[in-house]
Write a protein that holds these residues in place. Structure first.
Motif, mmCIF file in Angstrom:
data_model
loop_
_atom_site.group_PDB
_atom_site.id
_atom_site.type_symbol
_atom_site.label_atom_id
_atom_site.label_comp_id
_atom_site.label_asym_id
_atom_site.label_seq_id
_atom_site.Cartn_x
_atom_site.Cartn_y
_atom_site.Cartn_z
ATOM 1 N N ILE A 110 0.839 -1.207 0.000
ATOM 2 C CA ILE A 110 0.000 0.000 0.000
ATOM 3 C C ILE A 110 0.871 1.254 0.000
ATOM 4 N N GLU A 111 1.913 1.264 0.810
ATOM 5 C CA GLU A 111 2.815 2.420 0.874
ATOM 6 C C GLU A 111 3.478 2.682 -0.478
ATOM 7 N N GLU A 112 3.976 1.634 -1.119
ATOM 8 C CA GLU A 112 4.650 1.807 -2.415
ATOM 9 C C GLU A 112 3.676 2.212 -3.507
ATOM 10 N N LEU A 113 2.475 1.659 -3.479
ATOM 11 C CA LEU A 113 1.473 2.073 -4.469
ATOM 12 C C LEU A 113 1.134 3.547 -4.311
ATOM 13 N N LYS A 114 0.977 4.002 -3.082
ATOM 14 C CA LYS A 114 0.685 5.421 -2.857
ATOM 15 C C LYS A 114 1.833 6.295 -3.358
ATOM 16 N N LYS A 115 3.082 5.845 -3.162
ATOM 17 C CA LYS A 115 4.235 6.591 -3.676
ATOM 18 C C LYS A 115 4.222 6.634 -5.204
ATOM 19 N N MET A 116 3.905 5.486 -5.824
ATOM 20 C CA MET A 116 3.851 5.433 -7.282
ATOM 21 C C MET A 116 2.794 6.394 -7.818
ATOM 22 N N TYR A 117 1.603 6.340 -7.243
ATOM 23 C CA TYR A 117 0.537 7.220 -7.728
ATOM 24 C C TYR A 117 0.880 8.691 -7.493
ATOM 25 N N ALA A 118 1.539 9.008 -6.386
ATOM 26 C CA ALA A 118 1.964 10.393 -6.140
ATOM 27 C C ALA A 118 2.990 10.820 -7.196
ATOM 28 N N PHE A 119 3.911 9.921 -7.536
ATOM 29 C CA PHE A 119 4.900 10.203 -8.580
ATOM 30 C C PHE A 119 4.216 10.488 -9.914
ATOM 31 N N VAL A 120 3.239 9.673 -10.262
ATOM 32 C CA VAL A 120 2.540 9.857 -11.537
ATOM 33 C C VAL A 120 1.807 11.202 -11.540
ATOM 34 N N ARG A 121 1.071 11.489 -10.479
ATOM 35 C CA ARG A 121 0.329 12.759 -10.434
ATOM 36 C C ARG A 121 1.281 13.957 -10.492
ATOM 37 N N LYS A 122 2.370 13.888 -9.738
ATOM 38 C CA LYS A 122 3.344 14.978 -9.739
ATOM 39 C C LYS A 122 3.960 15.139 -11.135
ATOM 40 N N SER A 123 4.204 14.028 -11.801
ATOM 41 C CA SER A 123 4.768 14.077 -13.149
ATOM 42 C C SER A 123 3.807 14.735 -14.127
ATOM 43 N N ILE A 124 2.538 14.377 -14.030
ATOM 44 C CA ILE A 124 1.527 14.983 -14.909
ATOM 45 C C ILE A 124 1.446 16.483 -14.651
ATOM 46 N N GLU A 125 1.374 16.860 -13.390
ATOM 47 C CA GLU A 125 1.234 18.277 -13.033
ATOM 48 C C GLU A 125 2.447 19.094 -13.458
ATOM 49 N N GLY A 126 3.644 18.514 -13.339
ATOM 50 C CA GLY A 126 4.863 19.262 -13.606
ATOM 51 C C GLY A 126 5.333 19.233 -15.050
#
Length: 166
Positions: free
Chosen positions: A96-112
């Protein structure tokens, strides 16, 4: 979506919506993935239906590593897992922790990411596609593994939560 031959105004509006659409798709993906993962009892995260198959936790470990690696390598992003060695078998909490990190990475990548970069092209699966489409290809990969994990749940007597909605 972005290849229509509409007027300049319509193309501009379509381009402006792409980040919003990608963001919403990945927010929903995270929600559906976490629903799936939360349903598996912690002691069954090492379950495999055959010796050759990935375990339930390996399915999700693979998604994390593959998604981040593909996006980083093909879209020119810094891979958050470049120097990280995740254990082959992971606990429910770790998955769960790693999935949340992955999804945060994806969202941050899209936004940036600039629109220029999102509209640029990259190679993927023997084809050349726009980077924005790579994000959808990665989500499609997660859908594939999420579907496999539904079967893992059923094989262990867990009735998966029904249709998640969109």
């Amino acid at each position: 979506m972005l290849t229509s031959d509409g007027d300049v105004k319509n193309k501009g509006q379509e381009k402006a919506k792409i980040k919003e659409e990608l963001h919403l798709a990945w927010v929903k993906s995270e929600e559906m993935t976490l629903i799936n993962v939360e349903q598996m009892p912690p002691d069954l995260f090492t379950f495999k239906y055959t010796e050759e198959a990935m375990s339930f936790s390996e399915q999700w470990r693979h998604c994390v590593i593959y998604t981040c690696g593909q996006l980083a390598g093909r879209a020119g992003l810094k891979n958050p897992y470049e120097n990280v060695k995740l254990p082959v078998q992971m606990t429910k909490e770790s998955v769960i922790e790693e999935l949340k990190k992955m999804y945060a990475f994806v969202r941050k990548s899209i936004e940036g990411m600039s629109m220029e970069k999102l509209l640029s092209e990259c190679e993927f699966a023997g084809d050349v596609i726009p980077v924005w489409r790579l994000f959808y290809a990665m989500e499609n990969h997660i859908i594939h593994h999420r579907g496999q994990c539904v079967v893992y749940l059923r094989l262990n007597g867990v009735v998966p939560k029904g249709f998640y909605g969109w």
